[in-house]
Design a protein around this motif. Sequence first.
Motif, PDB file in Angstrom:
ATOM      1  N   UNK A   1      -7.739   4.781  -0.046  1.00 28.59           N
ATOM      2  CA  UNK A   1      -8.786   4.052   0.684  1.00 28.59           C
ATOM      3  C   UNK A   1      -8.206   2.822   1.370  1.00 28.59           C
ATOM      4  N   UNK A   2      -7.339   2.101   0.679  1.00 31.97           N
ATOM      5  CA  UNK A   2      -6.706   0.921   1.272  1.00 31.97           C
ATOM      6  C   UNK A   2      -5.782   1.312   2.419  1.00 31.97           C
ATOM      7  N   UNK A   3      -5.103   2.443   2.289  1.00 35.65           N
ATOM      8  CA  UNK A   3      -4.226   2.911   3.363  1.00 35.65           C
ATOM      9  C   UNK A   3      -5.046   3.217   4.622  1.00 35.65           C
ATOM     10  N   UNK A   4      -6.179   3.851   4.460  1.00 39.86           N
ATOM     11  CA  UNK A   4      -7.049   4.136   5.606  1.00 39.86           C
ATOM     12  C   UNK A   4      -7.538   2.838   6.230  1.00 39.86           C
ATOM     13  N   UNK A   5      -7.950   1.882   5.411  1.00 37.41           N
ATOM     14  CA  UNK A   5      -8.410   0.591   5.914  1.00 37.41           C
ATOM     15  C   UNK A   5      -7.289  -0.122   6.671  1.00 37.41           C
TER      16      UNK A   5
ATOM     17  N   UNK B   1       0.829  -1.201   0.000  1.00 37.56           N
ATOM     18  CA  UNK B   1       0.000   0.000   0.000  1.00 37.56           C
ATOM     19  C   UNK B   1       0.865   1.253   0.000  1.00 37.56           C
ATOM     20  N   UNK B   2       1.903   1.272   0.831  1.00 39.67           N
ATOM     21  CA  UNK B   2       2.801   2.426   0.879  1.00 39.67           C
ATOM     22  C   UNK B   2       3.492   2.626  -0.467  1.00 39.67           C
ATOM     23  N   UNK B   3       3.990   1.556  -1.060  1.00 39.73           N
ATOM     24  CA  UNK B   3       4.655   1.661  -2.360  1.00 39.73           C
ATOM     25  C   UNK B   3       3.672   2.089  -3.450  1.00 39.73           C
ATOM     26  N   UNK B   4       2.432   1.608  -3.365  1.00 41.85           N
ATOM     27  CA  UNK B   4       1.427   1.986  -4.356  1.00 41.85           C
ATOM     28  C   UNK B   4       1.121   3.477  -4.274  1.00 41.85           C
ATOM     29  N   UNK B   5       0.945   3.985  -3.064  1.00 41.90           N
ATOM     30  CA  UNK B   5       0.665   5.419  -2.907  1.00 41.90           C
ATOM     31  C   UNK B   5       1.821   6.242  -3.452  1.00 41.90           C
TER      32      UNK B   5
END
Length: 136
Positions: free
Chosen positions: A118-122, A95-99
Amino acid sequence: MNPNRLSEAGMSCYCDYDYSEFPTLYAESTVKARREHRCCECLGAIKTGESYQRRSGKWEGQFQSFKTCQRCIDFEANIKAHIPCFRVCSIGDLIQDAVECLLDYREEASTLLFGAYRRDILRRRNATAIRATRAA
């Protein structure tokens, strides 16, 4: 033409990766959960009967095993379909790399960036719930 698809837009990739932790042994398989597990990427539950990806290997002399839920696998595949050079630097950093990657392509891939946020918040909510459970 789909504006989120870099290859169709003729855009070049400007990725710069430094992989320093290659495993000396590595195995990857897709299996069905016989009991509940936790995804190493989103920290969500992998329920009994769901398919997940199991990656095992030997990193820096230690054997480790990681489980990734189908939702995270699909998320990574979707990003790679639009940004072919996207790579996850280490297990647990999807998720971090995707952002970080999608911020570079925010003009071309704004909907993917929204999904990553959204995935980072989840993931943060799941981490908070795990800590609260452990503290109780």
